[in-house]
Motif scaffolding. Structure first.
Motif, short mmCIF file in Angstrom:
data_model
loop_
_atom_site.label_atom_id
_atom_site.label_comp_id
_atom_site.label_asym_id
_atom_site.label_seq_id
_atom_site.Cartn_x
_atom_site.Cartn_y
_atom_site.Cartn_z
N ASN A 13 2.21 8.58 1.12
CA ASN A 13 1.77 8.04 0.09
C ASN A 13 0.53 7.29 0.40
OD1 ASN A 13 1.81 5.07 -1.72
ND2 ASN A 13 2.48 6.76 -2.81
N PHE A 14 0.46 6.56 1.35
CA PHE A 14 -0.72 5.85 2.08
C PHE A 14 -1.82 6.81 2.44
CE2 PHE A 14 -3.30 4.04 5.61
CZ PHE A 14 -3.83 2.95 4.80
N SER A 15 -1.47 7.83 3.08
CA SER A 15 -2.50 8.95 3.66
C SER A 15 -3.31 9.65 2.16
CB SER A 15 -1.84 9.76 4.19
OG SER A 15 -1.42 9.22 5.39
N VAL A 16 -2.50 9.96 1.15
CA VAL A 16 -2.97 10.42 -0.09
C VAL A 16 -3.98 9.29 -0.85
CG1 VAL A 16 -2.40 11.39 -2.46
CG2 VAL A 16 -1.11 12.03 -0.40
N HIS A 17 -3.50 8.08 -0.77
CA HIS A 17 -4.37 7.14 -1.48
C HIS A 17 -5.60 7.01 -0.83
CE1 HIS A 17 -0.77 4.90 -3.47
NE2 HIS A 17 -0.95 5.87 -4.08
N TYR A 59 15.49 -5.18 3.04
CA TYR A 59 14.34 -6.39 2.84
C TYR A 59 13.08 -5.98 3.37
CZ TYR A 59 11.80 -10.59 3.85
OH TYR A 59 10.78 -11.52 4.35
N MET A 60 13.02 -5.33 4.66
CA MET A 60 11.78 -5.05 5.27
C MET A 60 11.18 -3.97 4.59
SD MET A 60 12.53 -5.86 9.41
CE MET A 60 13.87 -4.81 9.36
N CYS A 61 11.84 -3.01 4.06
CA CYS A 61 11.16 -1.84 3.56
C CYS A 61 10.75 -2.13 2.08
CB CYS A 61 12.32 -0.55 3.24
SG CYS A 61 12.83 0.41 4.85
N TRP A 62 11.43 -2.82 1.39
CA TRP A 62 10.92 -3.10 0.09
C TRP A 62 9.67 -4.01 0.24
CZ3 TRP A 62 13.06 -2.61 -5.02
CH2 TRP A 62 12.52 -3.35 -6.14
N CYS A 63 9.54 -5.20 1.15
CA CYS A 63 8.54 -5.99 1.22
C CYS A 63 7.20 -5.10 1.91
CB CYS A 63 8.95 -6.98 1.89
SG CYS A 63 10.05 -8.40 1.08
N GLY A 64 7.75 -4.36 2.77
CA GLY A 64 6.48 -3.32 3.32
C GLY A 64 5.83 -2.43 2.29
N HIS A 65 6.81 -1.99 1.43
CA HIS A 65 6.01 -1.01 0.53
C HIS A 65 5.33 -1.75 -0.59
CE1 HIS A 65 5.89 2.03 -2.56
NE2 HIS A 65 6.20 1.04 -3.52
N TYR A 66 5.83 -3.02 -1.12
CA TYR A 66 4.92 -3.63 -1.82
C TYR A 66 3.80 -4.35 -1.35
CZ TYR A 66 7.93 -2.54 -5.98
OH TYR A 66 8.36 -1.71 -6.74
N ALA A 67 4.03 -4.73 0.02
CA ALA A 67 2.73 -5.40 0.57
C ALA A 67 1.75 -4.44 0.95
CB ALA A 67 3.35 -6.05 2.16
N LYS A 68 2.25 -3.02 1.14
CA LYS A 68 1.22 -2.11 1.27
C LYS A 68 0.52 -1.78 0.35
CE LYS A 68 2.71 2.23 1.04
NZ LYS A 68 1.68 2.88 0.01
N ARG A 69 1.03 -1.99 -1.09
CA ARG A 69 0.33 -1.57 -2.24
C ARG A 69 -0.68 -2.64 -2.64
NH1 ARG A 69 2.90 2.64 -5.33
NH2 ARG A 69 0.69 2.59 -6.16
N VAL A 70 -0.41 -4.03 -2.29
CA VAL A 70 -1.00 -4.95 -2.51
C VAL A 70 -2.24 -4.67 -1.50
CG1 VAL A 70 -1.65 -7.70 -1.80
CG2 VAL A 70 0.73 -6.72 -3.18
N LEU A 71 -1.93 -4.46 -0.30
CA LEU A 71 -3.32 -4.48 0.47
C LEU A 71 -4.13 -3.05 0.08
CD1 LEU A 71 -1.15 -5.05 3.96
CD2 LEU A 71 -3.03 -6.50 2.86
N GLU A 72 -3.35 -1.96 -0.44
CA GLU A 72 -4.16 -0.83 -0.83
C GLU A 72 -5.27 -1.28 -2.13
OE1 GLU A 72 -1.19 3.01 0.33
OE2 GLU A 72 -1.36 2.16 -1.86
N THR A 73 -4.60 -2.17 -2.81
CA THR A 73 -5.31 -2.72 -4.12
C THR A 73 -6.44 -3.58 -3.82
OG1 THR A 73 -3.40 -2.76 -5.31
CG2 THR A 73 -5.16 -4.08 -6.06
N ILE A 74 -6.37 -4.39 -2.33
CA ILE A 74 -7.62 -5.18 -2.06
C ILE A 74 -8.54 -4.47 -1.28
CG2 ILE A 74 -8.18 -7.16 -0.59
CD1 ILE A 74 -5.33 -8.15 -1.41
N PHE A 75 -7.86 -3.48 -0.34
CA PHE A 75 -8.76 -3.02 0.57
C PHE A 75 -8.96 -1.36 0.38
CE2 PHE A 75 -7.08 -6.21 2.90
CZ PHE A 75 -8.16 -7.02 3.31
N VAL A 76 -8.17 -0.68 -0.18
CA VAL A 76 -8.55 0.88 -0.68
C VAL A 76 -8.58 0.85 -2.01
CG1 VAL A 76 -7.42 3.05 -0.37
CG2 VAL A 76 -6.68 1.35 1.28
N HIS A 77 -8.56 0.65 -2.69
CA HIS A 77 -8.39 0.46 -4.17
C HIS A 77 -8.43 -0.66 -5.05
CE1 HIS A 77 -5.39 3.99 -5.99
NE2 HIS A 77 -4.49 3.09 -4.85
#
Length: 253
Positions: free
Chosen positions: A175-179, A124-142
């Motif tokens: 993945n985060f570093s490359v983005h 659960y923590m990994c799944w939510c962490g992954h998609y929360a990271k993608r949401v934050l990347e969309t808002i703040f990195v891309h």
């Protein structure tokens, strides 16, 4: 320089816009918006001829065969940020239902005797962490069905969970570093696309070997997740996602 704007469908004159001799199609679109406020630039398709290819924003008007463009309304457009937020928020919210309220999905199987193994909480923590990271990347990195009451855990116990978790975290960081590296290649407010290269971040070394290391790390994350949960649907998700990302990578190579 005056550019005639004609309807792609009827060839009817819609407007005449003035742009500098060294102006671009992007400037033409901005001028059209001032003349026709309803049509913001992302809503416009401009072509040199009715059946021609759509002109890119950075093309100079001096390269047009004639001082006219054919206009088509693409209709209301949704920003890419909104698209990606919906794409990533969906799996995040759906998984929460399976984890927080499994009784809504599995009914009477979730009785008092049903217990969640530690693997379920880690997944659960990994799944939510992954998609929360993608949401934050969309808002703040891309994964799937691991929350079922009859889930029995992994064959090799905690060691298998730890190995899968370590692999998942390593690839998520990569993945985060490359983005971030890709984001930094494009100056703010421009559409310039530079050739990516390794930076001081060690996770970006894969740029030396592959065109899209972010996809490689993404596949690695789901391999780790599949090992950690020993779950067939998660493995199927990894293969399907890996195939799609391979297609994208070949197209960008």
């Amino acid at each position: 320089m005056e550019i005639q704007v004609l309807s792609q469908r009827s060839s009817k004159k819609l407007a005449i816009v003035k742009v500098p001799a060294d102006g671009t199609i992007a400037q033409v679109k901005q001028t059209i918006e001032r003349e026709l406020p309803k049509f913001y630039p992302d809503r416009q398709s401009l072509k040199p001829e009715p059946n021609g290819k759509m002109l890119k924003d950075d093309i100079s008007v001096s390269t047009l065969p004639e001082l006219k463009v054919y206009f088509k309304d693409l209709g209301p457009q949704i920003g890419w940020s909104t698209v990606f937020l919906c794409e990533y928020a969906g799996p995040l919210l759906v998984y929460l239902i399976f984890y927080i309220r499994p009784s809504l999905i599995y009914g009477t199987l979730t009785g008092k005797e049903a217990k969640m193994l530690p693997d379920v909480h880690v997944a659960y923590m990994c799944w939510c962490g992954h998609y929360a990271k993608r949401v934050l990347e969309t808002i703040f990195v891309h994964s799937y069905f691991v929350n079922h009451p009859k889930y029995q855990g992994t064959l090799y116990g905690d060691m298998q969970v730890y190995v899968g978790l370590a692999l998942f975290i390593f690839n998520e960081l990569g993945n985060f570093s490359v983005h971030v590296a890709l984001r930094n290649l494009r100056p703010s407010g421009s559409k310039v696309r530079k050739v990516p290269f390794p930076t001081g971040n060690p996770f970006t070394f894969l740029f030396t070997f592959v065109s899209c290391p972010n996809y490689m790390y993404e596949i690695g994350s789901w391999i780790g997740y599949s090992i950690m949960t020993q779950n067939l649907p998660a493995l199927i998700f990894m293969f399907l996602g890996g195939y799609q990302m391979t297609v994208w990578a070949i197209g960008k190579h």
